[in-house]
Motif scaffolding. Sequence first.
Motif, PDB file in Angstrom:
ATOM      1  N   TYR A  93       0.851  -1.191   0.000  1.00 47.85           N
ATOM      2  CA  TYR A  93       0.000   0.000   0.000  1.00 47.85           C
ATOM      3  C   TYR A  93       0.885   1.240   0.000  1.00 47.85           C
ATOM      4  O   TYR A  93       1.822   1.350   0.795  1.00 47.85           O
ATOM      5  N   ASN A  94       0.585   2.179  -0.873  1.00 46.05           N
ATOM      6  CA  ASN A  94       1.362   3.404  -0.990  1.00 46.05           C
ATOM      7  C   ASN A  94       0.422   4.592  -0.836  1.00 46.05           C
ATOM      8  O   ASN A  94      -0.651   4.641  -1.447  1.00 46.05           O
ATOM      9  N   SER A  95       0.815   5.548  -0.031  1.00 49.69           N
ATOM     10  CA  SER A  95      -0.016   6.732   0.164  1.00 49.69           C
ATOM     11  C   SER A  95      -0.145   7.520  -1.132  1.00 49.69           C
ATOM     12  O   SER A  95       0.847   7.756  -1.837  1.00 49.69           O
ATOM     13  N   GLY A  96      -1.351   7.940  -1.433  1.00 47.47           N
ATOM     14  CA  GLY A  96      -1.598   8.736  -2.630  1.00 47.47           C
ATOM     15  C   GLY A  96      -1.051  10.140  -2.530  1.00 47.47           C
ATOM     16  O   GLY A  96      -1.164  10.917  -3.487  1.00 47.47           O
ATOM     17  N   PHE A  97      -0.449  10.493  -1.388  1.00 47.84           N
ATOM     18  CA  PHE A  97       0.140  11.823  -1.223  1.00 47.84           C
ATOM     19  C   PHE A  97       1.656  11.780  -1.387  1.00 47.84           C
ATOM     20  O   PHE A  97       2.333  12.777  -1.157  1.00 47.84           O
ATOM     21  N   CYS A  98       2.172  10.604  -1.783  1.00 50.50           N
ATOM     22  CA  CYS A  98       3.600  10.458  -2.086  1.00 50.50           C
ATOM     23  C   CYS A  98       3.879  10.878  -3.530  1.00 50.50           C
ATOM     24  O   CYS A  98       2.967  11.103  -4.325  1.00 50.50           O
ATOM     25  N   GLY A  99       5.159  10.951  -3.854  1.00 48.84           N
ATOM     26  CA  GLY A  99       5.591  11.134  -5.230  1.00 48.84           C
ATOM     27  C   GLY A  99       6.424   9.931  -5.627  1.00 48.84           C
ATOM     28  O   GLY A  99       7.372   9.566  -4.913  1.00 48.84           O
ATOM     29  N   VAL A 100       6.077   9.280  -6.737  1.00 47.53           N
ATOM     30  CA  VAL A 100       6.680   7.982  -7.071  1.00 47.53           C
ATOM     31  C   VAL A 100       7.068   7.916  -8.545  1.00 47.53           C
ATOM     32  O   VAL A 100       6.536   8.654  -9.375  1.00 47.53           O
TER      33      VAL A 100
END
Length: 516
Positions: free
Chosen positions: A500-507
């Motif tokens: 699960y990755n936070s949608g407020f990250c930059g990837v």
Amino acid sequence: MKRILTMAVAAAMVVACSKEESGPSGPMQLTIDPTITRATEVDFETGDAIGVTVTTAAEAYVTNRKFVYGSDSRFAGEESLLWYEDVNAPATLFAYYPYSDPAPSEFTVKADQGGDGYDASDLMTALKTGVYPTKNAVGMTFRHKMSRLVFTIDNETDFPVTQLVVTGTIGTAVIDAAANTVTVKSDAATQDITAREVTANSKYYALVVPQSAKFSVTVTTAEGTRSQSYSETELEGGKSYPVTVRVKPTNMEIAMEGPIEGWEDAEEIPTEGQGTSEAATVEWGGVKYKIVTLKDGRTWMAENLRYVPEGKSISSNPADGNGVWYPCNLDKEVDPDLAETNGLLYSYPVLLGLDGELTAENYNTKEGAQGICPDGWHIPTKDEWMKLAGAGSGGLSDPTAPYYDAAQNGGSMVKLNEDGFNFSGCGYINANNATATPAYMASVSKADDTAYGMGYYAGSTAYQITYNTAGDAMSGIKNIQYFAAMITYNDTYNRVTVAYNSGFCGVPVRCIKDAE
């Protein structure tokens, strides 16, 4: 030229009529839900016909029954075909296109592939085992069995190309229905194939039988003909071979370059005497990205995306909300020089192509979206990442994934890189909730001169939304999470899993080609 159409599917097959009696769950009609990419379109067309054979361990239930594609995007028998009554007896289904009566044991491509000759040369087959009687349509994947040559004309003369002919390939193949294979009939004659004109003086298609061939191409204009020979080349079924033909005032040059949409992209074919090739690529935003077809059967970018959407610029400040950022180095400092090798970092609204910020209304509307990927490509879904990883958070498991390594409890990055995926630990921007201050995170540390670390690749499948007060949307969004690929490498692991990755990250982003 008349096409050869005779097939012996099995020596002792007996044609059975559809049964009028209904099984324990009522009448169950046999229908087929096809998955394909046609040579001319993205799907079958209403009225297209296939031949279907159904066998069980005991008998041939039906042989070469004609099924027709309908407006419901399904194939059904011209005369309604019901399943047999024994719902515990599995069956094997074989289907082929285009339909013929009798069914073909050999298949010959048309010498003139203009008009209907091209479609009539596009043999596709599908095989599915372990199918039980069901009211649901049976999903079957139809695959192109011929090889496709796609010629792009670069004409530097004042005379338009009027014809393109491929010479030197054998025109007939043998079909093995039980094995779902198509092989060249080695003792058959070679033929001259007049290619189909797709765009005048610009693009031509030709379908040829898969084989090892040394063939030639002849281009005709009003001032005469020009020919070029190729080196001995293994032409594989289902692959599309791009060819650029440069017609000059005094001669002709032929080169192989660029991927072709729709079929599986093939390696380049060298002209006689050259023996060179270049990696398959897809061009997007003026950049050519290497691409690779992996053991999951899908084509992926083999480089991280560095596309800058229209109206955007690249930022060096991870907390500014810009949406497109440079990657960082191992000291967690911005490093624009790494962009060419490591790609850029993107916010989820930007990479998914959302209009504005993440909201409770839009966060779960973009599974499989094109986003910032090229036409014909998209942001990978949870299921597509799982086919590489084989394991993930929350008990996700697919041990049949081709790169799954039980010892790693995830997909082997070593094996994926050996096949050309080329993982790139480019860092990411961490923000574990809606109010966190985003900051660069390095994918590896430099402790003891050993690479330790983790990182993420974007996924388009939403996992969940949480609120500051559980279940109370009026309290405001606490976090939005997406299924993403997480890479982990240290003394114990060198793997990719789904997390699960936070949608407020930059990837970083890897695009996957749309399914064929």
